[in-house]
Design an enzyme around this catalytic site. Structure first.
Site, short mmCIF file in Angstrom:
data_model
loop_
_atom_site.label_atom_id
_atom_site.label_comp_id
_atom_site.label_asym_id
_atom_site.label_seq_id
_atom_site.Cartn_x
_atom_site.Cartn_y
_atom_site.Cartn_z
N LYS A 248 99.31 -3.23 91.89
CA LYS A 248 98.84 -2.43 90.75
C LYS A 248 99.42 -1.02 90.79
O LYS A 248 99.88 -0.50 89.78
CB LYS A 248 97.30 -2.32 90.74
CG LYS A 248 96.58 -3.65 90.67
CD LYS A 248 95.07 -3.47 90.57
CE LYS A 248 94.43 -2.85 91.80
NZ LYS A 248 94.48 -3.67 93.02
N ARG B 71 86.10 -1.72 88.52
CA ARG B 71 86.04 -2.71 89.59
C ARG B 71 84.70 -3.45 89.60
O ARG B 71 84.49 -4.29 90.47
CB ARG B 71 86.20 -2.01 90.92
CG ARG B 71 87.58 -2.21 91.57
CD ARG B 71 87.58 -1.36 92.80
NE ARG B 71 88.51 -1.68 93.81
CZ ARG B 71 89.64 -1.02 94.04
NH1 ARG B 71 90.03 -0.08 93.21
NH2 ARG B 71 90.38 -1.31 95.08
N ARG C 228 102.66 -2.79 104.53
CA ARG C 228 103.06 -1.73 103.61
C ARG C 228 102.89 -0.31 104.18
O ARG C 228 101.99 -0.06 104.98
CB ARG C 228 102.39 -1.87 102.25
CG ARG C 228 100.92 -1.68 102.24
CD ARG C 228 100.40 -1.98 100.84
NE ARG C 228 98.98 -1.71 100.75
CZ ARG C 228 98.27 -1.85 99.65
NH1 ARG C 228 98.85 -2.26 98.53
NH2 ARG C 228 96.98 -1.59 99.64
N ARG D 198 97.98 3.21 105.08
CA ARG D 198 96.60 3.42 104.68
C ARG D 198 95.65 2.97 105.78
O ARG D 198 95.85 1.92 106.38
CB ARG D 198 96.30 2.63 103.40
CG ARG D 198 96.84 3.32 102.16
CD ARG D 198 96.69 2.48 100.93
NE ARG D 198 95.36 1.92 100.74
CZ ARG D 198 94.92 1.44 99.58
NH1 ARG D 198 95.72 1.50 98.52
NH2 ARG D 198 93.73 0.93 99.47
N ARG E 97 87.81 -5.96 101.54
CA ARG E 97 88.30 -5.60 100.21
C ARG E 97 88.53 -6.83 99.34
O ARG E 97 88.22 -6.83 98.15
CB ARG E 97 89.60 -4.79 100.34
CG ARG E 97 89.32 -3.37 100.86
CD ARG E 97 90.56 -2.73 101.47
NE ARG E 97 91.61 -2.50 100.51
CZ ARG E 97 92.89 -2.32 100.84
NH1 ARG E 97 93.27 -2.38 102.10
NH2 ARG E 97 93.78 -2.09 99.91
P1 AMP Z 1 92.59 1.23 95.99
O1 AMP Z 1 93.59 2.27 96.33
O2 AMP Z 1 92.48 0.99 94.50
O3 AMP Z 1 92.80 -0.05 96.76
O4 AMP Z 1 91.14 1.81 96.43
C1 AMP Z 1 90.89 2.15 97.77
C2 AMP Z 1 89.40 2.20 98.02
O5 AMP Z 1 88.80 3.21 97.20
C3 AMP Z 1 88.62 0.92 97.68
O6 AMP Z 1 88.66 -0.02 98.74
C4 AMP Z 1 87.22 1.49 97.46
O7 AMP Z 1 86.59 1.82 98.69
C5 AMP Z 1 87.53 2.79 96.73
N1 AMP Z 1 87.62 2.60 95.26
C6 AMP Z 1 88.71 2.82 94.48
N2 AMP Z 1 88.45 2.57 93.20
C7 AMP Z 1 87.15 2.18 93.15
C8 AMP Z 1 86.30 1.76 92.09
N3 AMP Z 1 86.72 1.68 90.81
N4 AMP Z 1 85.02 1.43 92.42
C9 AMP Z 1 84.57 1.50 93.69
N5 AMP Z 1 85.33 1.87 94.73
C10 AMP Z 1 86.62 2.21 94.47
#
Ligand code: AMP
Length: 215
Positions: free
Chosen positions: A13, A87, A126, A160, A171
């Protein structure tokens, strides 16, 4: 144009959102990037969410909705691409309310479908440039010159904290249980389209562009 990219962690994404934001002059709104920036800054919010993110759990809807409402306000007048939000079903409903209060509407919701077994390999390998954020992978996409970023020539790379096997499992679980239920929500609105997220990066971009160009 307002676009949502949906898909499990590792679906690509962020990579696609960056490309599309540039091509279509959209603001990229990534809640994950926003939260990581908060974590780095050491703000009260950052301290509150860091442990949740590291464990791979979802941050509460209230926090996320406040965060995104502010960014949508700031992006007013411009199109945007949402990556990592919504989400949960309450987040999707809150987004609809935020947009309709501004007289805006969602144009496209694009689901990037992937094979779960492949996700683990994708995520485990990654890393990204610490300076410009360009993404790389141990097996599929190494920098052209070892140790030097292709884009900005920096020499520092980061991984990360939540790309470890335990957090990845949590996740994926969160995606299945909390995020996948928003797919029927958008299917009902007839704005959900799918692309094959297992294809190579350029081909996924082309698939998404074909959808965005249809209008
Ligand atoms: P991402 O970079 O999109 O994979 O997000 C990393 C982490 O941020 C996720 O595993 C959640 O802990 C938190 N996070 C990001 N976006 C959201 C969201 N829309 N709702 C809840 N937690 C989020």
């Amino acid at each position: 144009m307002i676009v949502i990219l949906l898909g499990p962690p590792g679906a690509g994404k962020g990579t696609q959102a960056k490309r599309l934001a540039e091509k279509y002059r959209l603001v990229q709104l990534s809640t994950g990037d926003m939260l990581r920036a908060e974590g780095k800054s050491g703000s009260a919010l950052g301290r509150k969410v860091q442990a949740i993110m590291d464990a791979g759990r979802l941050v509460s809807d209230d926090i996320i909705i406040d965060l995104i409402a502010d960014r949508i306000d700031r992006a007013a007048g411009q199109g945007f691409i949402l990556d990592g939000f919504p989400r949960t079903v309450p987040q999707a409903e809150a987004l609809d309310r935020l947009l309709s209060a501004k007289g805006l509407k969602l144009d496209h919701v694009i689901e990037m479908t992937v094979d779960e077994a492949a996700l683990i390999d994708r995520i485990a390998g990654r890393f990204s440039c610490a300076k410009c954020g360009a993404g790389y992978h141990d097996h599929h996409h190494r920098p052209k010159v070892e140790g030097v970023c292709d884009v900005c020539d920096a020499h520092d790379f980061v991984r990360r904290a939540d790309d470890n096997p335990a957090a990845v499992k949590t996740r994926l679980d969160a995606y299945r249980r909390q995020t996948a239920p928003i797919l029927p929500y958008y299917r009902k609105q007839a704005i959900l389209r799918q692309v094959d997220g297992m294809a190579d990066i350029d081909s996924v971009t082309r698939q998404i562009e074909a959808i965005l160009n249809r209008q």
